[in-house]
Design a protein around this motif. Structure first.
Motif, PDB file in Angstrom:
ATOM      1  N   SER A  36     108.287  15.714   8.777  1.00  0.00           N
ATOM      2  CA  SER A  36     108.708  16.941   8.717  1.00  0.00           C
ATOM      3  C   SER A  36     110.105  17.025   7.766  1.00  0.00           C
ATOM      4  O   SER A  36     110.743  15.753   7.956  1.00  0.00           O
ATOM      5  CB  SER A  36     108.938  17.616  10.061  1.00  0.00           C
ATOM      6  N   VAL A  37     110.569  18.137   7.280  1.00  0.00           N
ATOM      7  CA  VAL A  37     112.111  18.120   6.628  1.00  0.00           C
ATOM      8  C   VAL A  37     112.778  18.512   7.932  1.00  0.00           C
ATOM      9  O   VAL A  37     112.508  19.571   8.634  1.00  0.00           O
ATOM     10  CB  VAL A  37     112.060  19.273   5.642  1.00  0.00           C
ATOM     11  N   ASP A  38     113.932  17.677   7.982  1.00  0.00           N
ATOM     12  CA  ASP A  38     114.808  17.758   9.194  1.00  0.00           C
ATOM     13  C   ASP A  38     116.128  18.614   8.652  1.00  0.00           C
ATOM     14  O   ASP A  38     116.913  17.520   8.162  1.00  0.00           O
ATOM     15  CB  ASP A  38     115.084  16.432   9.722  1.00  0.00           C
ATOM     16  N   LEU A  39     116.488  19.613   8.866  1.00  0.00           N
ATOM     17  CA  LEU A  39     117.525  20.349   8.347  1.00  0.00           C
ATOM     18  C   LEU A  39     118.754  20.217   9.100  1.00  0.00           C
ATOM     19  O   LEU A  39     119.950  20.098   8.685  1.00  0.00           O
ATOM     20  CB  LEU A  39     117.171  21.778   7.869  1.00  0.00           C
ATOM     21  N   ARG A  46     112.035   7.826  12.132  1.00  0.00           N
ATOM     22  CA  ARG A  46     112.692   7.458  10.914  1.00  0.00           C
ATOM     23  C   ARG A  46     112.862   8.276   9.872  1.00  0.00           C
ATOM     24  O   ARG A  46     112.173   9.030   9.494  1.00  0.00           O
ATOM     25  CB  ARG A  46     111.418   6.213  10.343  1.00  0.00           C
ATOM     26  N   GLY A  47     113.998   8.388   9.398  1.00  0.00           N
ATOM     27  CA  GLY A  47     114.560   9.363   8.303  1.00  0.00           C
ATOM     28  C   GLY A  47     114.697   8.653   6.942  1.00  0.00           C
ATOM     29  O   GLY A  47     115.038   7.529   6.984  1.00  0.00           O
ATOM     30  N   VAL A  72     104.109   6.139   5.485  1.00  0.00           N
ATOM     31  CA  VAL A  72     102.936   7.076   6.022  1.00  0.00           C
ATOM     32  C   VAL A  72     102.884   8.012   4.712  1.00  0.00           C
ATOM     33  O   VAL A  72     103.702   8.067   3.879  1.00  0.00           O
ATOM     34  CB  VAL A  72     103.435   7.993   7.399  1.00  0.00           C
ATOM     35  N   LYS A  73     101.431   8.462   4.526  1.00  0.00           N
ATOM     36  CA  LYS A  73     101.362   9.433   3.190  1.00  0.00           C
ATOM     37  C   LYS A  73     101.989  10.737   3.635  1.00  0.00           C
ATOM     38  O   LYS A  73     101.792  11.406   4.915  1.00  0.00           O
ATOM     39  CB  LYS A  73      99.897   9.528   3.407  1.00  0.00           C
ATOM     40  N   VAL A  74     103.094  10.993   2.589  1.00  0.00           N
ATOM     41  CA  VAL A  74     103.688  12.405   2.909  1.00  0.00           C
ATOM     42  C   VAL A  74     102.966  13.367   2.336  1.00  0.00           C
ATOM     43  O   VAL A  74     102.382  13.441   1.178  1.00  0.00           O
ATOM     44  CB  VAL A  74     105.117  12.056   2.288  1.00  0.00           C
ATOM     45  N   TYR A  79     106.989  18.207   0.111  1.00  0.00           N
ATOM     46  CA  TYR A  79     107.661  18.302  -1.134  1.00  0.00           C
ATOM     47  C   TYR A  79     107.905  19.814  -1.425  1.00  0.00           C
ATOM     48  O   TYR A  79     108.715  20.021  -2.014  1.00  0.00           O
ATOM     49  CB  TYR A  79     106.847  17.683  -2.240  1.00  0.00           C
ATOM     50  N   GLU A  80     106.829  20.707  -1.035  1.00  0.00           N
ATOM     51  CA  GLU A  80     107.021  22.281  -1.514  1.00  0.00           C
ATOM     52  C   GLU A  80     108.353  22.644  -0.476  1.00  0.00           C
ATOM     53  O   GLU A  80     109.062  23.516  -1.075  1.00  0.00           O
ATOM     54  CB  GLU A  80     105.669  22.795  -1.167  1.00  0.00           C
ATOM     55  N   GLU A  81     108.397  22.110   0.758  1.00  0.00           N
ATOM     56  CA  GLU A  81     109.200  22.700   1.553  1.00  0.00           C
ATOM     57  C   GLU A  81     110.812  22.281   0.853  1.00  0.00           C
ATOM     58  O   GLU A  81     111.675  23.044   1.108  1.00  0.00           O
ATOM     59  CB  GLU A  81     109.008  22.016   2.884  1.00  0.00           C
ATOM     60  N   LEU A  82     110.895  20.932   0.474  1.00  0.00           N
ATOM     61  CA  LEU A  82     111.606  20.354   0.058  1.00  0.00           C
ATOM     62  C   LEU A  82     112.536  21.410  -1.026  1.00  0.00           C
ATOM     63  O   LEU A  82     113.747  21.498  -1.215  1.00  0.00           O
ATOM     64  CB  LEU A  82     111.927  18.950  -0.300  1.00  0.00           C
TER      65      LEU A  82
END
Length: 92
Positions: A36-39, A46-47, A72-74, A79-82
């Motif tokens: 997940s994207v961690d804002l 693991r980041g 892990v497979k992202v 990527y779209e969320e980023l």
């Protein structure tokens, strides 16, 4: 003489450049293997940090750097969320 507060630097996994943590986006993998994207920058797991630029996200995607870093497979959605986060910040 006032001491300057130390700014935590993080390395972008895509570009290899060091930037202040606030200028980066953290992608995190939980123990369950969910990415997940961690804002907030505070989720446990693991980041990996990516610069807030479309080029950095594109490079990370192309080279599969996040897959390697997080072991892990992202998913494509990450990527779209980023990119959405970056575009939102540019509009501010």
């Amino acid at each position: 003489m006032a001491l300057q507060k130390k700014i935590p630097l993080r390395k972008c996994v895509a570009t290899g450049e060091m930037h202040p943590k606030k200028e980066m986006i953290r992608v995190v993998r939980s123990k369950e293997g969910e990415v997940s994207v961690d804002l907030t920058g505070k989720k446990s797991g693991r980041g990996a940090y990516v610069s807030k630029s479309e080029a950095a996200v594109a490079a990370a995607k192309k080279k599969k750097v996040l897959d390697n870093q997080l072991e892990v497979k992202v998913p494509e959605e990450i990527y779209e969320e980023l990119l959405r986060v970056i575009l939102r910040e540019q509009l501010k």
